[in-house]
Design an enzyme around this catalytic site. Structure first.
Site, PDB file in Angstrom:
ATOM      1  N   ASP A 144       0.714  -1.197   0.097  1.00 25.23           N
ATOM      2  CA  ASP A 144       0.158  -0.108   0.082  1.00 25.23           C
ATOM      3  C   ASP A 144       0.887   1.323  -0.112  1.00 25.23           C
ATOM      4  O   ASP A 144       0.548   2.410   0.354  1.00 25.23           O
ATOM      5  CB  ASP A 144      -0.937  -0.146   1.127  1.00 25.23           C
ATOM      6  CG  ASP A 144      -1.951  -0.938   1.207  1.00 25.23           C
ATOM      7  OD1 ASP A 144      -2.391  -1.562   0.169  1.00 25.23           O
ATOM      8  OD2 ASP A 144      -2.543  -1.372   2.180  1.00 25.23           O
ATOM      9  N   CYS A 198     -17.663 -15.670  -9.035  1.00 27.22           N
ATOM     10  CA  CYS A 198     -18.616 -15.899  -7.934  1.00 27.22           C
ATOM     11  C   CYS A 198     -19.995 -16.399  -8.602  1.00 27.22           C
ATOM     12  O   CYS A 198     -20.979 -16.287  -7.694  1.00 27.22           O
ATOM     13  CB  CYS A 198     -19.025 -14.459  -7.450  1.00 27.22           C
ATOM     14  SG  CYS A 198     -17.383 -13.683  -6.730  1.00 27.22           S
ATOM     15  N   CYS A 204     -22.815  -9.789  -1.611  1.00 25.82           N
ATOM     16  CA  CYS A 204     -22.112  -8.735  -1.082  1.00 25.82           C
ATOM     17  C   CYS A 204     -22.665  -7.292  -1.622  1.00 25.82           C
ATOM     18  O   CYS A 204     -22.931  -6.267  -0.926  1.00 25.82           O
ATOM     19  CB  CYS A 204     -20.825  -8.372  -1.691  1.00 25.82           C
ATOM     20  SG  CYS A 204     -20.568  -8.709  -3.376  1.00 25.82           S
ATOM     21  N   CYS A 208     -24.670  -4.660   0.986  1.00 24.45           N
ATOM     22  CA  CYS A 208     -23.849  -3.451   1.454  1.00 24.45           C
ATOM     23  C   CYS A 208     -24.652  -2.216   1.999  1.00 24.45           C
ATOM     24  O   CYS A 208     -25.717  -1.905   1.316  1.00 24.45           O
ATOM     25  CB  CYS A 208     -23.237  -2.826   0.167  1.00 24.45           C
ATOM     26  SG  CYS A 208     -22.274  -1.255   0.349  1.00 24.45           S
ATOM     27  N   CYS A 224     -18.969   4.064   0.149  1.00 26.44           N
ATOM     28  CA  CYS A 224     -18.166   3.057   0.851  1.00 26.44           C
ATOM     29  C   CYS A 224     -17.885   3.388   2.359  1.00 26.44           C
ATOM     30  O   CYS A 224     -17.283   4.455   2.647  1.00 26.44           O
ATOM     31  CB  CYS A 224     -16.841   2.376   0.257  1.00 26.44           C
ATOM     32  SG  CYS A 224     -16.131   1.012   1.137  1.00 26.44           S
ATOM     33  N   CYS A 251     -15.479  -1.202   7.541  1.00 27.32           N
ATOM     34  CA  CYS A 251     -16.610  -2.086   7.437  1.00 27.32           C
ATOM     35  C   CYS A 251     -16.150  -3.454   6.925  1.00 27.32           C
ATOM     36  O   CYS A 251     -15.659  -3.439   6.068  1.00 27.32           O
ATOM     37  CB  CYS A 251     -17.676  -1.251   6.604  1.00 27.32           C
ATOM     38  SG  CYS A 251     -19.373  -2.193   6.185  1.00 27.32           S
ATOM     39  N   CYS A 258     -20.241 -13.003   2.451  1.00 32.25           N
ATOM     40  CA  CYS A 258     -19.548 -13.763   1.371  1.00 32.25           C
ATOM     41  C   CYS A 258     -19.333 -15.268   1.565  1.00 32.25           C
ATOM     42  O   CYS A 258     -18.932 -15.566   2.543  1.00 32.25           O
ATOM     43  CB  CYS A 258     -18.171 -13.293   1.001  1.00 32.25           C
ATOM     44  SG  CYS A 258     -17.269 -14.152  -0.353  1.00 32.25           S
TER      45      CYS A 258
END
Length: 383
Positions: A144, A198, A204, A208, A224, A251, A258
């Site tokens: 990152d 998926c 998901c 959300c 988000c 979150c 999932c």
């Protein structure tokens, strides 16, 4: 050995296998190798940036397509060694934290030590271990810390596939892991991506809280909760505040629902286990921390990066979202003149929410008392 030495394909294959073994010895959960070609990602990245879905994260736009070109970050890069490190803590406490609106919910990745330094140091050690065997070569670790499209790279390296929430999913580990990269100037053989997806699952997207997953594989960061509570420096949009619930730092909802995560293993890294100060912390107790206490309690934690101001801002929203409480109301009344303008505005919003709930509760109490009197007098209920 140097990377210019005329190794045979078998030599490079043997080294690649050794690198993966060394990665496991250093504590990583898995390692894979891929090339640097991310051209297929560039149109999607540009479209996402053009739509403004990166919000205030200007660094995303500033680096632009450089994110999809690892060789521009480290000239001479031929391969990327992608690693994952599982982090799911043993005492995650999902149900208790989310079901009790008076408790604070913190994303599970932040319950222990900040992963950046730990992973970067181990990646550096991996790079040096390789150097001992091949001689001087170019390498650079990233966690990152630079504009790198780590998830597409990890997918190319065979660590998983991209879920509809945009996170990487591994068939054995789910999505509870950190990613890191070691850019190297070695022509190592590459791994095959996992051919899995998926299917028809949209859990998901459906679950959300803020509807941030606007379409499969596309997350609007501006909605988000992780962005709102961590990256956003300004006021949290009023229309989104009630949707945050008691989530004060990040979150995990899209990961929690999932199905691939059902069998995810617990992280073995002691540094990522839940710290004592994050066990059963009420919103009230956390808000009452002064800045010195906040800095002490978040030492070595990713949480410290948001600073005391945003910490209090997030807690103010959660206090407003909590059910009516005399204690919360008293605190918010006392904090009406909070010295920080950003925090004060969120506290005033929270106070209005609590007062509204108080009025509603008083109304319901009056209706209940009236019903009790009617029953006691033996009158019809519509009297």
């Amino acid at each position: 050995m140097s990377n210019s030495h005329p190794f045979s394909d078998a030599d490079w294959a043997t080294l690649a296998s050794q690198i993966k073994s060394w990665a496991l010895e250093l504590g990583f959960s898995q390692a894979g190798i891929c090339d640097t070609d991310l051209r297929s990602q560039e149109p999607k990245l540009q479209q996402w940036l053009d739509a403004g879905m990166h919000g205030e994260m200007q660094y995303m736009a500033e680096h632009g397509m450089k994110r999809a070109r690892p060789a521009e970050l480290q000239p001479g890069t031929l391969r990327v060694i992608s690693v994952r490190l599982d982090y799911l803590p043993a005492a995650a406490g999902f149900a208790t934290n989310l079901s009790d609106p008076f408790q604070a919910y913190i994303s599970r990745y932040a319950l222990g030590r900040d992963y950046h330094k730990l992973m970067r140091q181990r990646l550096k050690q991996l790079g040096e271990k390789i150097e001992q065997h091949v001689g001087a070569y170019g390498f650079r670790p990233f966690v990152d810390s630079a504009p790198v499209l780590e998830r597409p790279l990890a997918a190319k390296a065979g660590l998983g596939w991209t879920g509809k929430h945009s996170l990487l999913l591994n068939p054995q580990a789910g999505s509870w892991f950190f990613l890191g990269e070691l850019l190297v100037s070695l022509p190592l053989p590459v791994d095959e991506p996992i051919q899995q997806d998926c299917g028809s699952c949209v859990a998901c997207i459906t679950m959300c809280p803020t509807g941030a997953i606007v379409s499969p594989y596309v997350v609007d960061a501006r909605r988000c909760i992780s962005y709102l509570t961590i990256e956003l420096k300004d006021a949290i949009p009023e229309e989104l505040r009630p949707l945050l619930g008691n989530r004060i730092y990040g979150c995990d909802d899209c990961q929690l629902v999932c199905p691939v995560n059902r069998q995810a293993p617990l992280g073995k890294e002691e540094d990522f286990q839940r710290r004592p100060q994050w066990r059963d912390q009420s919103l009230l107790s956390l808000f009452l921390w002064d800045e010195a206490t906040f800095l002490k309690m978040t030492e070595g934690s990713a949480i410290r990066r948001i600073g005391y101001q945003r910490w209090q801002r997030n807690l103010a929203v959660a206090l407003g979202n909590a059910p009516f409480s005399e204690e919360i109301l008293a605190l918010l009344m006392a904090e009406q003149q909070h010295p920080d303008a950003l925090v004060r505005e969120h506290l005033q919003w929270a106070l209005a929410q609590q007062q509204q709930k108080q009025q509603q509760q008083q109304k319901e109490n009056r209706q209940q008392q009236r019903l009790i009197r009617i029953i006691q007098l033996g009158l019809p209920r519509d009297a």
